[in-house]
Design a protein around this motif. Sequence first.
Motif, short mmCIF file in Angstrom:
data_model
loop_
_atom_site.label_atom_id
_atom_site.label_comp_id
_atom_site.label_asym_id
_atom_site.label_seq_id
_atom_site.Cartn_x
_atom_site.Cartn_y
_atom_site.Cartn_z
N GLY B 57 -23.05 67.24 6.54
CA GLY B 57 -23.84 67.94 5.53
C GLY B 57 -22.96 68.80 4.64
N ALA B 58 -21.99 69.50 5.27
CA ALA B 58 -21.09 70.37 4.50
C ALA B 58 -20.23 69.53 3.56
N VAL B 59 -19.76 68.38 4.05
CA VAL B 59 -18.92 67.52 3.20
C VAL B 59 -19.72 67.06 1.98
N ALA B 60 -20.97 66.63 2.22
CA ALA B 60 -21.80 66.18 1.10
C ALA B 60 -21.97 67.29 0.07
N MET B 61 -22.19 68.52 0.57
CA MET B 61 -22.39 69.64 -0.36
C MET B 61 -21.13 69.94 -1.16
N ARG B 62 -19.99 69.97 -0.47
CA ARG B 62 -18.75 70.33 -1.18
C ARG B 62 -18.39 69.27 -2.20
N ILE B 63 -18.70 67.99 -1.93
CA ILE B 63 -18.42 66.96 -2.94
C ILE B 63 -19.36 67.15 -4.13
N GLU B 64 -20.63 67.38 -3.85
CA GLU B 64 -21.61 67.56 -4.93
C GLU B 64 -21.23 68.75 -5.82
N ALA B 81 -29.61 68.38 2.58
CA ALA B 81 -28.26 68.46 3.17
C ALA B 81 -27.96 69.88 3.64
N PHE B 82 -28.26 70.89 2.79
CA PHE B 82 -27.89 72.24 3.25
C PHE B 82 -28.82 72.73 4.35
N THR B 83 -30.08 72.28 4.30
CA THR B 83 -30.98 72.67 5.39
C THR B 83 -30.48 72.09 6.71
N PHE B 84 -30.11 70.83 6.67
CA PHE B 84 -29.68 70.19 7.90
C PHE B 84 -28.37 70.79 8.39
N VAL B 472 -14.39 74.35 -7.31
CA VAL B 472 -13.32 73.37 -7.11
C VAL B 472 -12.33 73.89 -6.07
N LEU B 473 -11.99 75.17 -6.18
CA LEU B 473 -11.09 75.77 -5.17
C LEU B 473 -11.69 75.62 -3.76
N ALA B 474 -12.98 75.93 -3.65
CA ALA B 474 -13.62 75.88 -2.34
C ALA B 474 -13.64 74.45 -1.80
N SER B 475 -13.95 73.50 -2.69
CA SER B 475 -14.01 72.11 -2.22
C SER B 475 -12.64 71.63 -1.81
N ALA B 476 -11.60 72.03 -2.57
CA ALA B 476 -10.24 71.62 -2.20
C ALA B 476 -9.85 72.23 -0.85
N GLY B 477 -10.17 73.52 -0.67
CA GLY B 477 -9.87 74.16 0.61
C GLY B 477 -10.58 73.48 1.76
N ALA B 478 -11.80 73.00 1.48
CA ALA B 478 -12.59 72.37 2.55
C ALA B 478 -11.89 71.12 3.08
N VAL B 479 -11.11 70.46 2.21
CA VAL B 479 -10.37 69.28 2.67
C VAL B 479 -9.36 69.69 3.74
N ILE B 480 -8.62 70.78 3.45
CA ILE B 480 -7.63 71.28 4.42
C ILE B 480 -8.35 71.70 5.70
N LEU B 481 -9.46 72.40 5.53
CA LEU B 481 -10.18 72.90 6.70
C LEU B 481 -10.68 71.74 7.56
N ALA B 482 -11.20 70.71 6.91
CA ALA B 482 -11.71 69.56 7.66
C ALA B 482 -10.57 68.93 8.46
N ALA B 483 -9.40 68.80 7.81
CA ALA B 483 -8.25 68.22 8.53
C ALA B 483 -7.89 69.08 9.72
N ALA B 484 -7.95 70.42 9.54
CA ALA B 484 -7.58 71.32 10.63
C ALA B 484 -8.58 71.22 11.78
N TYR B 485 -9.84 70.88 11.49
CA TYR B 485 -10.81 70.71 12.56
C TYR B 485 -10.65 69.37 13.27
N LEU B 486 -10.22 68.35 12.53
CA LEU B 486 -10.10 67.03 13.13
C LEU B 486 -8.83 66.91 13.96
N LEU B 487 -7.75 67.56 13.49
CA LEU B 487 -6.46 67.41 14.16
C LEU B 487 -6.52 67.73 15.65
N PRO B 488 -7.10 68.87 16.05
CA PRO B 488 -7.15 69.15 17.49
C PRO B 488 -7.92 68.08 18.28
N MET B 489 -8.97 67.52 17.66
CA MET B 489 -9.69 66.48 18.38
C MET B 489 -8.75 65.32 18.68
#
Lengths: 313, 560
Positions: B57-64, B81-84, B472-489
Motif C-alpha cells: 500500500g505504501a509503495v503504491a502511494m509513494r509512486i502515485e 490504498a492508504f486505508t489498507f 519526490v524527495l520522499a518517494s526517492a527516500g522510500a526506495v532506500i528505505l524499502a531496500a533497507a527493510y528487505l536486506l535483513p530478510m
Amino acid sequence: MNRFSLWPQAASEQAARVDLLFIGLLVISGAILLLVAGLLLVFCLRYRRGSSAPRGLLPGFLRRDVEIGWTTGTLFLALFLFWWAGATQLRAKDPPAGALEIHVAAKQWMWKARHPNGAREINALHVPRGEAVRLVMTSQDVIHSFFVPAFRLKQDVIPGRFTEMWFRATEPGEYRLFCAEFCGTDHARMGGTVTVMQPEDYARWAAAQPQEENLAEEGARLFTALGCSGCHAPASAVHAPLLAGAYGRMVHLADGRTIRADEAYIRDSILQPKRDVVAGFEPIMPSFEGLVDQGDLQRLVAYVQSLRGEAAR
Amino acid sequence: MSGITAERAVPDRPSRADSYLTVETGLASWLLTTDHKRIALLYMAAITVFFFVGGAGAVAMRIELFTPQADLLSADAYNRAFTFHGVIMVWFFLIPSIPVILGNFLLPLMIGARDLAFPRLNLISWYIFIAAGALAAYTLLAGGVDTGWTFYTPLSTAFANGHVLAAATAVFVAGFSTIASAVNFIVTTHLLRAPGLTWFRLPLFVWALYATSVVMVLATPVLAMVLLLIFAERAFGIPIFDPLRGGDPVLFQHLFWFYSHPAVYIMILPSFGVISELVTCYARRRVFGYSFMVYAILWISLVGFLVWGHHMFVSGQSVFASLAFSLLSFVVAVPSAIKVFNWTATLYRGQIVFDAPMIYALGFIGLFTIGGLTGLFLASVPVDVHVTDTYFVVAHFHYIMVGGAVSAFYGGLTFWWPKMTGRLYPEGWARFAAVMMFFGFGFTFFPMFIMGFLGMPRRYHVYPEEFQVWHVLASAGAVILAAAYLLPMGYFAWSLVWGRRASANPWDATGLEWQTSSPPPRENFLVSPAVDRGPYDYHPAHTGPPSMEREPHRPQGGQA
C-alpha cells in the motif's frame, strides 16, 4: 502561489502569532536535539571500546541528582511551552463584536459560502483585509475541515452542528483553501481560493454580485411558512419567548441553568425544543426535526440573529 | 557462584533432541504447538506477510505521489490504498510485532520460566490473529475500504462505499488476539518469575511488555465497543453517530481516540524495552537510572489514557477542553524525554561496541527524539490547528511508529536472532542495513515535516504543484528505505543455512535468556535458574569497566 519556499505565506494576525510560537519551538527543539546528538556523538567517540578514556568511580552527584534535575527541568520546560501555546490560543478565542459573518456550507466535495448581503460563492471566498471575519460553518453530509494554510487556521465542519472560526486577514492576495478532513472519493479536489481584498475592493465586489435575498430574509419567510410566527410573533396570543434581541444574550432556563443563546442553542431549540426550556415558559413547542434541513436551519438561525439588530436599535 | 562458571555450565548448542526447533518435526508439531518459542515464529511468519501487504500500500502511494496529477491510481483506489496501509500496519504489524514475536519468545526466557502461564491460550490467540488476518485479506480482495484507518463517522457509517463492516470485523477480531496475549503476559510476569527475580530486578524489556499488556487489556475493549457501534449503525441502522437522527459524529472520535492514543503507546512502549536492552549490552554499562526508567514506563502508560483529546483540537471541542488535553500531552512528554536522556547517559563511561543492534538503537534514539520533539509542536494548540491533518502529522507519527518502533523491532530481531535460531547473522551486512534504514527513513519522512508545515493536507492523491519537490524527495527516500527493510530478510534467511553457529551467549549479555543454549531447549532451561542480583551487571557498581578490555560481566542469574 507556486514559488519554492520553506515557509508558508502568512496572511492573518493569527499567522504571525503561530509563526512566533513555531519559531520558538524550533529553537528549543533544535537545542535539545543538538544536545542529545552531541552527547551521543561525544560519548560514542570517547567511550568506544578500547579507548583510553578513564572510566573510574562515577561522581556521586551523577547517580541521583542529575536524574531529578533533568526530570524537573523537562517538566518546567513543558509547562512553560504549555503556557505560551495556551496563552496564544486564548488570545484568539473570541471574535470581536461586529465581525463580518459569512456562512459556509460544506458538502461532498465543494465549499459554498454565503455573504451577509446574499452574495454566494462556490469553492471561493472573498474577504476584506483588516476586518474581522467570522465563518459560521456546517456540513450537509460528512465531516470536512476548512483549512487556509496562509491563515494558519483550520476548523472541522460537522454535520448537524455549527462550528465557527474567525480571522483578520492582513495581506491582500490569493490563498489556497483545502479540505483537511478526509471526506470520501474527491477529498483531494475539495479546495478553492481565498481572496483577500482591500475593504473598498471587497465592497465593490460584493455589490457587483447577483443580488439575491440574503439568508435572514429567506429565514423570515420560512419563519412564517413553518408557523413559527404563530407563537413567537410579538402579537401572538400564545405564551412563547420573544426572539427580538434574544441572540447572544444569556438565557435563564427552567431547570436553573444559564446558557448563552448562540447559534447552537437556537438550532437545538428548533430541533429539540424540550431540552433547554426558557424559565417561565411551558414546554409546548413541537420539534421541527425532519421538517427542516440543514439549509433551512441556517436560514432560520440567520433570521433570529438578524433580530438582534432591531432590538439594539 | 561466579557468573563465569555458571555460564560455562551451559552448553552452547543443545543436542538435536533438545533444541525447540528440532525436538518435534512435521507440520502438525508446529501448527498445534504450545511452545511459546514456536508460536513466536508462527507469529513472525504471519506478521511478515502483513508487513509486505501493508508495505505494498505504501509503495503504491509513494509512486502515485511522485507527480501532482493522478497517474497510477484513481481517487478511490488511492483512498483504499492508504486505508489498507493504515489498517494493516497498525493492527496487523505495529501493535503485534514486538510483543507477540520478541515478547512471546523472550518473556519466559527472561524471567526464567518454562513457558507462558497459558500456553494453549497463546496458541489460540495466534489462530484468532490468523482469522482476523483472513478477514482483512477478504476485505482487500473484495475491493477494499475507503474510510481511512480511523473510520470517522458519519463517513464510515453512512457514506463510504467500501467494505467497512468487513474491515471493522477484522480489527474487532484482532483485538481478541491482542487481549489474549496481554492477559497471558500479565499473568506470566506475576506468577512465573524465577526465584529471586523481584520486580525491581526485572529487565526493562519485561517491564515494557508488562505495561504494554496492561494498556492493551484496558484499551482494546473500548475499540471493540466502538467498532460494534459502527456495526450497529451501518448494518442495522441504529442511529448513534448520525446527526440527522440525533446522533453525534464527534462522539465517535472521542471513543476511537480513547483507544487509539493508548494504542500509540502499545506500539512504542515495547520498543523502549528493546532499546534499553540493546544500549546497555553494547555500551557494557548498567542502564542509567533503572528505577526512573521503570517509573517512566508506568507514567506513560497511565497518562497515555488521558490525552486523547489532542487529536481533536479542530473538531469543535471547547477551547478549554483542548487546553486541558494540551497540558496533559506536554506532561506525558516528560517521561519520554527522561528515557532518551537515560539511554544517552548509559553510554557515559561505557565500552561501546558498534555492532548492528547498537547502530539500530542509536538510530532509534535519534529518530525517536525528533518524533518526540515534534510532538511538542502538536501539543501546542495553535500550532496543531495549523499542522493537524497535514503531512506534518504524518511525518510525526511515522517518526515514532516507523523510525522508532520498526527500527527497534529490526534491532531486537538482530540482537536475539542467534538465540532464536542458533545462527549468527552476517555482521557487515547488518551494519550496512542499519545505517541505510536510518538514512532512508530520514530522506523519506523529513520532507513531510516541511510540506506539512507548508500546508499539504494528508490523504490527497492529487496536490498543488508547489509540493511536488517534497513528494519526490520522499518517494526517492522510500526506495532506500524499502531496500533497507528487505536486506535483513535476505541475510536472515541466508544465515539460517550458512550462518555461523551461535554460542549460548554471543554478546556476553547478562540477561537470563542468555543463560541457556542457542537455540534454547523445549523447556527453556535444563536446570531452573535462580536470580541473586539486579539486571545489567556489566561492571562493579558506580565505576566504569576498565579502559582497555571488556570486563567479564556477571549474569543476572545462574542455574542453581
